[in-house]
Write a protein that holds these residues in place. Structure first.
Motif, PDB file in Angstrom:
ATOM      1  N   MET A 150       0.809  -1.100   0.015  1.00  0.00           N
ATOM      2  CA  MET A 150       0.047  -0.222   0.037  1.00  0.00           C
ATOM      3  C   MET A 150       0.772   1.245   0.021  1.00  0.00           C
ATOM      4  N   ASN A 151       1.947   1.266   0.966  1.00  0.00           N
ATOM      5  CA  ASN A 151       2.841   2.417   0.726  1.00  0.00           C
ATOM      6  C   ASN A 151       3.395   2.704  -0.653  1.00  0.00           C
ATOM      7  N   ALA A 152       3.835   1.499  -1.484  1.00  0.00           N
ATOM      8  CA  ALA A 152       4.341   1.581  -2.715  1.00  0.00           C
ATOM      9  C   ALA A 152       3.341   2.151  -3.493  1.00  0.00           C
ATOM     10  N   GLU A 153       2.323   1.605  -3.374  1.00  0.00           N
ATOM     11  CA  GLU A 153       0.997   1.980  -4.320  1.00  0.00           C
ATOM     12  C   GLU A 153       0.671   3.498  -4.225  1.00  0.00           C
ATOM     13  N   ALA A 154       0.744   3.927  -2.913  1.00  0.00           N
ATOM     14  CA  ALA A 154       0.427   5.265  -2.719  1.00  0.00           C
ATOM     15  C   ALA A 154       1.463   6.155  -3.311  1.00  0.00           C
ATOM     16  N   SER A 155       2.803   6.030  -3.038  1.00  0.00           N
ATOM     17  CA  SER A 155       3.825   6.711  -3.688  1.00  0.00           C
ATOM     18  C   SER A 155       3.688   6.688  -4.990  1.00  0.00           C
ATOM     19  N   ARG A 156       3.532   5.577  -5.825  1.00  0.00           N
ATOM     20  CA  ARG A 156       3.356   5.480  -7.154  1.00  0.00           C
ATOM     21  C   ARG A 156       2.080   6.209  -7.867  1.00  0.00           C
ATOM     22  N   ALA A 157       1.292   6.142  -6.970  1.00  0.00           N
ATOM     23  CA  ALA A 157      -0.033   7.209  -7.326  1.00  0.00           C
ATOM     24  C   ALA A 157       0.219   8.435  -7.143  1.00  0.00           C
ATOM     25  N   VAL A 158       0.891   9.097  -6.458  1.00  0.00           N
ATOM     26  CA  VAL A 158       1.527  10.334  -6.289  1.00  0.00           C
ATOM     27  C   VAL A 158       2.334  10.882  -7.745  1.00  0.00           C
ATOM     28  N   ASP A 159       3.121  10.065  -7.716  1.00  0.00           N
ATOM     29  CA  ASP A 159       4.287  10.221  -9.011  1.00  0.00           C
ATOM     30  C   ASP A 159       3.343  10.196 -10.376  1.00  0.00           C
ATOM     31  N   ARG A 181       5.945  17.356  -5.775  1.00  0.00           N
ATOM     32  CA  ARG A 181       5.663  16.697  -4.504  1.00  0.00           C
ATOM     33  C   ARG A 181       5.843  17.257  -3.182  1.00  0.00           C
ATOM     34  N   GLN A 182       4.914  17.261  -2.285  1.00  0.00           N
ATOM     35  CA  GLN A 182       5.171  17.802  -0.821  1.00  0.00           C
ATOM     36  C   GLN A 182       4.754  17.000   0.005  1.00  0.00           C
ATOM     37  N   GLY A 183       5.564  16.589   0.953  1.00  0.00           N
ATOM     38  CA  GLY A 183       5.328  15.385   1.806  1.00  0.00           C
ATOM     39  C   GLY A 183       5.100  14.105   1.047  1.00  0.00           C
ATOM     40  N   LEU A 184       4.282  13.200   1.880  1.00  0.00           N
ATOM     41  CA  LEU A 184       4.010  11.633   1.296  1.00  0.00           C
ATOM     42  C   LEU A 184       2.925  11.710   0.139  1.00  0.00           C
TER      43      LEU A 184
END
Length: 529
Positions: A150-159, A181-184
């Motif tokens: 889920m962390n990887a998916e959230a990071s990928r979603a922001v990118d 990007r700002q924060g997580l």
């Protein structure tokens, strides 16, 4: 060392030509700039949001909605996988944040567990598994996304969201948007020149998730509305005919689109959106339409049915059109969204601001005045302190400003109000370098050295201190540029360019001018002793 060398002369002349050519377009009105010969540069500085005016948005990626969507897809994957192997099951659904399913035959629980693990439990690139599966009492299997996944998916979603937002804003014609990007899970968008934040939000905030789903006619919509919804189906609203019962599984998705343009229907003249699939999408679309002639399929955008036509014949060309009571503007906006791609998760607006063009013009005037005052103060100081050598330093400062503006115009860097502060700081650093040189020359002269020896020793020994100070500043600027955002990056880029030009003008330019002067005058004493 002090004698004028050919390389030093060539470098100074080249720097002067570069600075004048790339600074000149910024000083000319648009009509004269357009009239310049084709071989001359015409690009100008890009003004940032604080100088030009525009819109500022702070967005956050809805990771909760992202998880909910992945959980829904997981339920459908479990259903499809078990049915393909004729493994009977019941009670498939979501419990908390997990998915559970009960295998009807106790003897096939381990078989189902191994099947789901091999088909759905893929490994993560960073190590670990994306999906955790476990057997539970009463013939149940629990499936849960790992925290890593889920962390990887959230990071990928922001990118992904940053790239999609950039493409959408570029399609609007907004010049030099700043998207960081700002924060997580937050994204900051600055769009200079775009004075309507609501329009900006409507373009970049819409998920634009396009799917093609078959209409489920096994039961009526009225029966489904009473709770008798078949497994694997869902009721969605439509624009023209009320709710429709659709299969959850999308037969084709918007990710397979290669082209989307606004057009007009040849018969009715109404605005439409023409689209084309890639090879995979075209093949799948052709296969589905060929096997479902006479049935309806729905075109769904962000959970709402745009249209649900009847399949009259197989559509093998990989292209089609979307109609749905569009205006020319709304059809064009939809085409822009589809070309840019769908956001992986909804975006929530956390903050929005608008900087008016008049306020931006005031900031430009204030910046120009502050830059002029700062430059004049430095010129006066250096000339009063060092006389003729101060004049040489002032000429170097003028070339320094030309080089900074020229370099920023060439690289199409965005000038912000902090960037103007960076230019002023750069001039101060350049003056400081000249002070180091001249004070060292003065010390050498006081030690009894001849004017020529004092000048040569002064430049040689001050150079070490100058390089130390400026390399430190350059490292700080690089760090700010890499890890900063918005105005911080603008300040860092201006400072980095200024560090390079300051060393060049303080050392090379003044050394050339003093060398010419010494060669012509042959002085017995130096004017700064």
């Amino acid at each position: 060392m002090l004698a004028p060398s050919r390389w030093r002369l060539i470098s100074v002349v080249a720097a002067l030509i570069f600075g004048v050519l790339f600074t000149l377009p910024n000083l000319l009105p648009a009509n004269l700039r357009d009239a310049l010969p084709a071989f001359l540069p015409k690009q100008t500085l890009n003004l940032g949001l604080d100088l030009q005016g525009g819109s500022y948005l702070k967005l956050s990626v809805d990771t909760g909605a992202l998880r909910a969507e992945k959980t829904t897809n997981l339920i459908e994957d479990v259903r499809t996988t078990l049915r393909a192997e004729d493994i009977a099951f019941t009670d498939l659904g979501q419990v908390g944040q997990d998915v559970t399913v009960r295998i009807t035959d106790p003897g096939r629980q381990n078989e189902a567990l191994n099947l789901l693990r091999s088909r759905l439990g893929g490994a993560l690139s960073a190590g670990g598994t994306g999906l955790e599966l476990a057997a539970q009492p009463d013939q149940r299997i629990r499936l849960a996304f790992s925290a890593q996944a889920m962390n990887a998916e959230a990071s990928r979603a922001v990118d992904q969201s940053i790239e999609i937002i950039r493409r959408r804003i570029d399609a609007l014609g907004t010049r030099e948007p700043a998207i960081q990007r700002q924060g997580l899970d937050q994204i900051v968008v600055q769009a200079p020149g775009e004075s309507d934040p609501e329009r900006l939000k409507s373009i970049i905030g819409q998920t634009a998730k396009l799917t093609f789903q078959m209409v489920d006619d096994s039961v009526s919509v009225a029966e489904a509305a009473e709770g008798r919804i078949p497994p694997g189906s869902v009721i969605l609203p439509s624009q023209s005919e009320g709710p429709l019962l659709l299969k959850k599984r999308a037969v084709v998705t918007g990710e397979m689109l290669t082209e989307a343009t606004q057009g007009f229907d040849g018969r009715s003249g109404e605005p439409i959106v023409n689209f084309r699939f890639n090879g995979q999408g075209a093949a799948r679309f052709g296969e589905v339409t060929a096997s479902n002639i006479g049935k309806r399929f729905a075109i769904v955008l962000d959970g709402k049915v745009i249209s649900a036509p009847v399949i009259q014949s197989a559509i093998m060309g990989g292209s089609g059109q979307i109609s749905g009571n569009f205006t020319a503007e709304s059809a064009n906006e939809l085409a822009v969204l589809l070309r840019a791609g769908a956001l992986p998760a909804p975006l929530k607006v956390e903050q929005q601001n608008t900087v008016g063009a008049e306020l931006g013009a005031d900031a430009v005037r204030a910046g120009a005045i502050s830059l002029a005052i700062g430059a004049v103060a430095m010129f006066v100081f250096i000339i009063l302190a060092y006389g003729l050598f101060g004049v040489f330093a002032a000429l170097g400062l003028i070339l320094n400003v030309l080089l900074i503006i020229g370099a920023m115009s060439l690289t199409q860097a965005t000038l912000t109000f902090p960037g103007i502060a960076g230019i002023i700081l750069t001039l101060a650093v350049a003056v400081d370098a000249n002070v180091l040189i001249y004070e060292r020359v003065r010390d050498e002269a006081h030690l009894g050295r001849s004017p020529l020896q004092a000048l040569e020793h002064g430049y040689q020994r001050a150079l070490v201190s100058i390089l130390d100070a400026n390399i430190t500043s350059a490292i700080s600027a690089v760090i700010m540029f890499m890890f900063g955002a918005g105005a911080v990056r603008g300040f860092a880029w201006t400072l980095l360019i200024g560090v390079i030009t300051s060393v060049f003008t303080a050392v090379v330019v003044t050394q050339l001018l003093i060398g010419w002067w010494y060669r012509a005058k042959k002085p017995k004493t130096l004017p700064i002793v």
